[in-house]
Design a protein around this motif. Structure first.
Motif, mmCIF file in Angstrom:
data_model
loop_
_atom_site.group_PDB
_atom_site.id
_atom_site.type_symbol
_atom_site.label_atom_id
_atom_site.label_comp_id
_atom_site.label_asym_id
_atom_site.label_seq_id
_atom_site.Cartn_x
_atom_site.Cartn_y
_atom_site.Cartn_z
ATOM 1 N N GLN A 1 -5.799 -6.438 6.033
ATOM 2 C CA GLN A 1 -5.300 -6.030 4.777
ATOM 3 C C GLN A 1 -4.701 -4.316 4.682
ATOM 4 O OE1 GLN A 1 -4.171 -7.994 2.191
ATOM 5 N NE2 GLN A 1 -3.775 -6.286 0.777
ATOM 6 N N HIS B 1 -1.258 -2.876 4.838
ATOM 7 C CA HIS B 1 -0.350 -3.817 4.068
ATOM 8 C C HIS B 1 1.111 -2.905 3.999
ATOM 9 C CE1 HIS B 1 -0.941 -1.869 -0.083
ATOM 10 N NE2 HIS B 1 -1.905 -1.542 0.948
ATOM 11 N N GLU C 1 4.947 -8.588 5.862
ATOM 12 C CA GLU C 1 3.782 -8.589 4.882
ATOM 13 C C GLU C 1 2.476 -8.817 5.775
ATOM 14 O OE1 GLU C 1 3.097 -8.638 1.427
ATOM 15 O OE2 GLU C 1 4.758 -7.648 1.300
ATOM 16 N N THR D 1 -2.913 -13.358 5.500
ATOM 17 C CA THR D 1 -2.003 -14.604 5.265
ATOM 18 C C THR D 1 -0.840 -14.682 4.264
ATOM 19 O OG1 THR D 1 -4.060 -15.467 4.159
ATOM 20 C CG2 THR D 1 -4.029 -15.759 6.213
ATOM 21 N N ASN D 2 -0.785 -13.726 3.522
ATOM 22 C CA ASN D 2 -0.057 -13.792 2.429
ATOM 23 C C ASN D 2 1.263 -14.337 2.527
ATOM 24 O OD1 ASN D 2 -2.255 -12.623 1.241
ATOM 25 N ND2 ASN D 2 -1.299 -10.787 0.411
ATOM 26 N N HIS E 1 2.107 -17.929 3.080
ATOM 27 C CA HIS E 1 2.498 -18.777 1.596
ATOM 28 C C HIS E 1 3.641 -18.230 1.038
ATOM 29 C CE1 HIS E 1 -1.364 -21.081 1.866
ATOM 30 N NE2 HIS E 1 -1.583 -19.772 2.628
ATOM 31 N N ALA E 2 4.480 -17.711 1.535
ATOM 32 C CA ALA E 2 5.806 -17.126 1.043
ATOM 33 C C ALA E 2 6.702 -17.238 2.168
ATOM 34 C CB ALA E 2 5.486 -15.718 0.944
#
Ligand code: F6P
Length: 552
Positions: free
Chosen positions: A336, A339, A375, A378-379, A382-383
């Motif tokens: 994170q 980022h 990105e 794990t964001n 899901h995108a």
């Protein structure tokens, strides 16, 4: 045998590429049990797995031949020596000098630059220690607990990315960053700040950047309105190569931290541009960052090119852009804190290598820098990972994985690691028809429906990636990681024969914005402005008029 010409090497690579058509990475792994050992490498505390790339034993020797024919080693050495390789701006390229820990002098225009660099580092460290200890306070005697870096591009992206990455280690004033000229950026932040405890850093190499100067003036007005004009000097400092302009902005010379024109904006976080990092993390951690970068510099400079991490990453990138016609590169940090790394790398890579003209001024006939995006995992999963796995095109990806987290919490880190490894595995392996049929049968789906679903559930695989593993994010590992990418960009720029150190492409928009601002002042577009731009400008001016009329 005499060395082959560049054209001959390119032909050989094109043939090799054709031979790999239809060869699946799954099969390359099955055929060679040594693949991971063979295609992995450790340097400056970083581990690179490049086994999941569309390469065989024959690929890298050809790419290395291409690198030699481009004079990579000589150009690298010229950069480190301080030669004026930035030919369009007639400058040396010496961000590496900023972290140089050697004892040999480094001469530029007849003087050794290392003592100057060390003097500024000491000046920064002294200032930071005084602010961090509370010895140096704001105008009302309050301790500084917030630092606002006002800068844009290279005067923002590096410091903000590093401060985010090192967040668990920050023990000084809280760092904030304002870059966008949109008043919302500064305005939203000011609402949260106590002027008595805030220090502003105006960071601009040129000290002419419109956005930065607008934000700096507004911040200055905000402070002066609350603490009085006399307080400004205690709450502002500047970082720039343009000492005249910092003086005319009203910042005293003792609060100006210099750097030099041989430091490119996007390569400048190691210079005084890193003042916000040093204030937030302390001089010792800033030194750790420099040490990590220096270790990577030494590796880049001394390791044979066949076992050289930035060289290998650069060559693999060239392989995809020029021989597979793939013009994108994903950056997927499984951390994170990283980022902002994709945004930072966008400037580093795209401002450096988004070029269409060769060093000698001729137009290029081949593609150069890819589009960099990404990105944190794990964001992203899901995108946009749907596109990575099943889109019609494919994008090579860099997975970046620290083995340890600064926030150990239950199973979180194990889950993160599992996801990272699974994604590169899935991209590489894919899922074939037999696997999909077996899964659907096991779920009790009737065979006719299974055949309908089959094409939607196939994963082609054969989608390449690198995985970069760090023990954990520390100043040292982060410094090495950033320097790795700097040098990768250099390698690619050299192979493409372009100047990675200028950025003329950002100028036209700046120029036209200046004209349009003037037109706004005059209340109408200049004659000759195209219909679209003129129409949009009139719409803006009209809306201003309506607002004014309402206010009357
Ligand atoms: O966007 C162009 C650019 O010149 C970048 O290269 C640079 O990092 C940024 O603007 C900011 O420039 P300065 O530090 O001079 O304000």
């Amino acid at each position: 045998m005499p060395p082959r010409s560049r054209q001959e090497i390119v032909l050989a690579l094109s043939e090799h590429r054709r031979a790999l058509e239809g060869v699946h990475l799954r099969d390359l792994f099955a055929a060679d049990r040594q693949r991971f050992d063979k295609f992995s490498l450790e340097a400056a505390g970083l581990f690179l797995d490049y086994a999941k790339h569309r390469i065989t034993d024959a690929t890298l020797p050809l790419l290395l031949e291409l690198a030699r024919s481009a004079g990579l080693e000589a150009r690298r050495d010229a950069m480190f020596r301080g030669e004026r390789i930035n030919v369009t701006e007639d400058r040396s390229v010496l961000h590496t000098a900023l972290r140089n820990r050697g004892s040999d002098p480094l001469m530029v225009d007849g003087s050794d630059v290392l003592p100057q660099i060390r003097t500024v580092l000491e000046q920064m460290a002294g200032f930071c220690r005084a602010i961090r200890s509370g010895a140096l306070t704001g105008a009302t005697g309050q301790r500084i607990d917030a630092v606002v870096n006002i800068g844009i591009g290279g005067s923002d992206l590096g410091p903000v990315m590093v401060c985010e990455a090192l967040e668990p280690l920050l023990d000084g004033p809280r760092p904030h960053f304002v870059s966008n000229v949109d008043g919302a950026h500064l305005g939203r932040l000011l609402k949260t700040l106590d002027p008595e405890r805030t220090l502003f850093i105006v960071a601009s190499k040129t000290f002419t950047t419109q956005e930065t100067l607008a934000n700096a003036r507004s911040a200055r007005a905000w402070l002066a309105a609350r603490l009085g004009e006399a307080a400004v000097g205690r709450h502002f400092c500047a970082v720039s190569t343009n000492l005249e302009a910092t003086a005319s902005f009203g910042i005293g010379p003792e609060r100006v931290f210099a750097f030099w024109d041989w430091v490119g904006g996007r390569y400048s976080l190691w210079s005084a541009i890193g003042l916000s990092i040093m204030l937030a993390a302390g001089p010792e951690r800033f030194d750790g960052l420099l040490a990590g970068a220096w270790d990577m510099d030494c590796h880049f400079r001394n390791a044979p090119i066949a076992r050289n991490m930035p060289v290998l990453m650069g060559l693999i990138g060239v392989w995809y852009v020029n021989f597979w016609d793939v013009h994108a590169q994903a950056v997927l940090p499984y951390d994170q804190g990283l980022h902002r790394l994709p945004a930072y790398l966008q400037q580093l890579d795209m401002e450096s290598n988004g070029k269409r003209t060769a060093l000698d001024g001729t137009p290029l006939t081949y593609a150069t820098g890819p589009i960099i995006w990404g990105e944190p995992g794990t964001n992203g999963q899901h995108a946009f990972y749907q596109h990575l796995h099943q889109g019609t095109g494919w994008t090579p990806a860099d997975f970046i994985l620290p083995l340890h987290s600064h926030y150990p919490m239950g199973e979180h880190h194990a889950m993160l690691v599992a996801n990272c490894l699974a994604q590169s595995q899935a991209l590489m392996q894919g899922k074939d028809a037999a696997q999909v049929r077996a899964e659907l049968a096991a779920q009790g789906v009737d065979p006719a429906r299974a055949e309908e679903l089959l094409p939607h559930r196939l994963f082609p695989g054969n989608r390449p990636s690198s995985t970069l593993v760090l023990d954990r994010i520390t100043p040292h590992s982060l410094g090495a990681l950033i320097a790795l990418y700097e040098h990768k960009v250099f390698v690619q720029g050299t192979l493409w024969g372009i100047n990675s150190f200028d950025q003329w492409g950002v100028e036209l928009g700046k120029q036209l914005a200046g004209h349009l601002l003037r037109d706004m002042g005059a209340g109408a577009p200049e004659p000759g402005v195209d219909a679209s731009t003129a129409g949009l400008l009139r719409r803006y001016l009209g809306s201003l008029q309506k607002t004014e009329n309402k206010a009357r």
